[in-house]
Scaffold this active site. Sequence first.
Site, mmCIF file in Angstrom:
data_model
loop_
_atom_site.group_PDB
_atom_site.id
_atom_site.type_symbol
_atom_site.label_atom_id
_atom_site.label_comp_id
_atom_site.label_asym_id
_atom_site.label_seq_id
_atom_site.Cartn_x
_atom_site.Cartn_y
_atom_site.Cartn_z
ATOM 1 N N GLN A 61 26.789 -46.948 -3.932
ATOM 2 C CA GLN A 61 26.046 -48.056 -3.534
ATOM 3 C C GLN A 61 25.322 -48.470 -4.522
ATOM 4 O O GLN A 61 24.126 -49.287 -4.369
ATOM 5 C CB GLN A 61 24.903 -47.523 -2.360
ATOM 6 C CG GLN A 61 25.562 -46.877 -1.049
ATOM 7 C CD GLN A 61 24.520 -46.611 0.099
ATOM 8 O OE1 GLN A 61 23.718 -47.268 0.576
ATOM 9 N NE2 GLN A 61 24.817 -45.373 0.274
ATOM 10 N N ASP A 92 14.658 -40.987 -5.855
ATOM 11 C CA ASP A 92 15.421 -41.611 -4.743
ATOM 12 C C ASP A 92 16.283 -42.717 -5.448
ATOM 13 O O ASP A 92 15.780 -43.528 -6.323
ATOM 14 C CB ASP A 92 14.566 -41.946 -3.709
ATOM 15 C CG ASP A 92 15.507 -42.219 -2.469
ATOM 16 O OD1 ASP A 92 16.747 -41.888 -2.427
ATOM 17 O OD2 ASP A 92 14.964 -42.726 -1.570
ATOM 18 N N GLU A 93 17.311 -42.983 -4.908
ATOM 19 C CA GLU A 93 18.103 -44.375 -5.235
ATOM 20 C C GLU A 93 18.429 -44.372 -6.587
ATOM 21 O O GLU A 93 18.418 -45.336 -7.278
ATOM 22 C CB GLU A 93 17.537 -45.557 -4.954
ATOM 23 C CG GLU A 93 17.068 -45.621 -3.342
ATOM 24 C CD GLU A 93 18.287 -45.793 -2.408
ATOM 25 O OE1 GLU A 93 19.490 -45.861 -2.872
ATOM 26 O OE2 GLU A 93 18.096 -46.061 -1.143
ATOM 27 N N LYS A 139 19.218 -38.614 3.653
ATOM 28 C CA LYS A 139 18.785 -38.258 2.514
ATOM 29 C C LYS A 139 17.259 -38.094 2.182
ATOM 30 O O LYS A 139 16.648 -37.246 1.567
ATOM 31 C CB LYS A 139 19.321 -39.207 1.045
ATOM 32 C CG LYS A 139 18.542 -40.686 1.268
ATOM 33 C CD LYS A 139 19.168 -41.390 0.324
ATOM 34 C CE LYS A 139 18.794 -42.940 0.259
ATOM 35 N NZ LYS A 139 17.267 -43.213 0.245
ATOM 36 N N THR A 140 16.556 -39.133 3.123
ATOM 37 C CA THR A 140 15.020 -39.059 3.101
ATOM 38 C C THR A 140 14.614 -37.818 3.466
ATOM 39 O O THR A 140 13.441 -37.201 3.482
ATOM 40 C CB THR A 140 14.437 -40.192 3.882
ATOM 41 O OG1 THR A 140 15.193 -41.471 3.328
ATOM 42 C CG2 THR A 140 13.076 -40.247 3.895
ATOM 43 N N ARG A 154 25.778 -50.672 7.257
ATOM 44 C CA ARG A 154 24.520 -50.783 7.584
ATOM 45 C C ARG A 154 24.631 -50.767 9.191
ATOM 46 O O ARG A 154 23.652 -50.644 9.920
ATOM 47 C CB ARG A 154 23.993 -52.212 7.236
ATOM 48 C CG ARG A 154 23.607 -52.518 5.851
ATOM 49 C CD ARG A 154 22.873 -51.555 5.287
ATOM 50 N NE ARG A 154 23.799 -50.593 4.619
ATOM 51 C CZ ARG A 154 23.295 -49.452 4.407
ATOM 52 N NH1 ARG A 154 22.055 -49.167 4.361
ATOM 53 N NH2 ARG A 154 24.233 -48.574 3.575
#
Length: 869
Positions: free
Chosen positions: A293, A245-246, A44-45, A650
């Site tokens: 998430q 973001d997020e 995503k970044t 993770r």
Amino acid sequence: MEQEPELIARTADELVGDLNKQQSEAVQYRGAALLIGAGAGSGKTRVLTRRIAWILSQFGAWPSQILAITFTNKAAAEMRERLTALIGPVAQRMWVSTFHSACVRILRRDGKALGLKSGFSIYDSADSERLVKIIATEFNVDVKRYTPRSILGRISDYKNQLIGWRVQLAAYAPDFKPGSRNYRISKFDNVEELYAIIYAEYEHRLAMANAVDFDDLIVRTVELLRDHPDVAEYYHHKFRYILVDEYQDTNHAQYVLVRELGGVDSSEAPQPTAVAAGRQGPAWITVVGDSDQSIYAFRGADIRNIQDFEQDFPDAKTILLEQNYRSTQTILDAANAVIAHNEGRKPKKLWTAVGKGEPIVGYAADNAQQEAVWVASEIARLHAEEGIAYSDMAIMYRANAQSRSLEEALINAGLPYQLIGGTKFYERREVKDALAYLQAILNPADDVNLRRILNVPKRGLGARAEAIVLEYARERGSSFFDALMHMEQIEGMPTRTAKGLAAFRDLMASLSAFARANINKPSEIVAEVLSKSGLLEELQKSVDPQDQSRVENLSQLQSTAAEYEQKTPDATLGGFLETTALVADSDQLPDENEDSGKVTMMTLHTAKGLEYPVVFLTGLEQGTFPHSRSLEDTSELAEERRLAYVGITRAKRRLYVTRAAVRAQWGQANDMLPSQFLDEIPDELIDWKRREAGSERMRAGWGGDDEFGGWEEDDFLSGPVFGGGSYGSGSSYGSGRSGSASGGWGSAAPRSGSSSRGSSYGSGSGYGSSSRYGSYGRHGSGSASSSNRSGKVSTRHVSPKSAPASALHKDNGLNIADFAVGDHITHDQYGLGKVVEVQDKGRNSVITVDFGTDGVKRLMLRVAPIEKL
């Protein structure tokens, strides 16, 4: 004159040529609203940075027209670095920051419209708690029953929902006037009255101190944009492209802030056309996130923000990123299987081209200590035999309390580790003291920080001296600083106190003068404060070994200020204090390519956004993870499952899942059932090095044909869940810069103006002979533990032969097919209830029932003492 850095032009192929189809589509999308549903590890970044570069090169936007918002300073720095590599130094001129940092810049520029003066203080949670405690104590509130932390938590909830203090005061305590002297809360009919009064007084004191708390940074910015159209128009014109973001972690206030900055609700202009590309009407908004998430509901995050994005923006486009570039397919299959049990989510299935990878490794320990020792030994083996760096391994757990046994095992094994999420650097006492001096220099009206350092280090100005100055300030409705500046007018002050106060005032005036003369050299100001205040000298003279580490912390503070100077061309003391105020837990972590030489330990909440080649996911038991509070609340259980999804994803190459059959809580050892999340992972994905603890194997041996071998019938017929037994009960796991330092410290300063529930097994997953774990129960073979009166844990051994025969094979004859959502039932203990969920699990079928005031309960149908009405 400084030359404006040039933008590196990028061709379309350079920006999207190496992306997958969905990533490329997200980067190029031309429209007013875009939701990028980015699964864990889906790049995503990369997509965000490429989209920004695409907007600049293909849409013809200016860098100053873009606002990119992240949730941590670390993420913002990473995005800035990637953008710099992609489009050149011009990226440093863009607004790429956290929500809070962006709001600080806005408030520094335009906060005067709200009455905020230059150099306002930003209170962290410790400062805010201190202020709430001061108010509560003055108002005669029992701070043991109503702790400052719990009161502040309620105030934070109000702010996150944009509920102002005036609204609460009007509803619950209309007669109270903020700033009232000698006010006492002797009794109150509604606890909301208490919260409303302290909320109002807290805001009053913040205003007097020219301070804001962390939540205020968002709230006051929303207020500024809503109440001052000229300011709002400036930012509507400035920011034509907003990227967040997020997005799943935003709370209501942040949700409103994005809409206000973008002019989504205020503009009457039509949505811009593709040709106009964000130049007219509301800003174009891109949000990136993953509803799977969303794990910060306890901080006020509202998952509906991302779930309802298409309703909030009717013309929105949604693009899902499902290809994972981080983990093996085995790890992703486990994550997909677990999260699939959450209802109401948009289907999303992560996949990877990396390959299947190694199986997940499972281990069932007898107790938490054995679990920790096994984890430590496996880490040592991986390092010695397979050459895996310690920094490539991480241990994760649900609650900080679980770290103790893990730390002990690592220490005993001689393994290096770093614990993330303990006492943060900027919250350590000696660092807070030094920062309090700096805040008081910059903003003398800051009563909380000024009162903190009045007698630090000790200079004979104790509680009595503070009370004398405070009373004078209260009588005149002024600040503590103002009273200190006019201390000669205070009648009846003892000579010794007057002398000490005058010396303190002179010290602060001297430090303030030095700060004004060296405003662009924060490191020199820090050095002067440490030297002249006596903070450093006191610690250096101490024979306490711990004080040596405190000296090192103060040295680190000065180094941090020097580092800030080197990185910031327009460095100021105010700017440095902003950077210290806006630090997050995850900012303590080493950079991605930096080898710390240590195993990392952290909670799952802290781990979000990180990745490690090897992850140990520990404490997978009912009541530990999922947390005991979630076992009777379907929405909380769904969030716990999202947390499990985060933990699993993770891991890049290897994942370990461990649990303990017995875990001590509140001085008592409790038998723990395996987490239902383990049962949700397909059995073929896990290689169990030890499937059952020793006591569980013993119980399975004498349980006979009974599916829940060894459990007494009373275990199921007396408690709340499945009509029965509680497990682990009692568990409670639970920026713009300020131009100069305020000159208020001169001697001729002008006078200023005015509970936790017990955990219960409630998954309905069916841990019996049909479960891969075999059969176990609280009573019977193995060891059962209790706490004696001295508080020590004692363990009693029960012979298998003396174990009572379980009667769970007796069925009450109820059939899951006869129950449907909306049916009414009656329970022997809880009375009338309404069925809200039905789960057909064969013999272990479960119904979820809302009993009104008794809450929502999950009941195993065949043993629950119920009758359908």
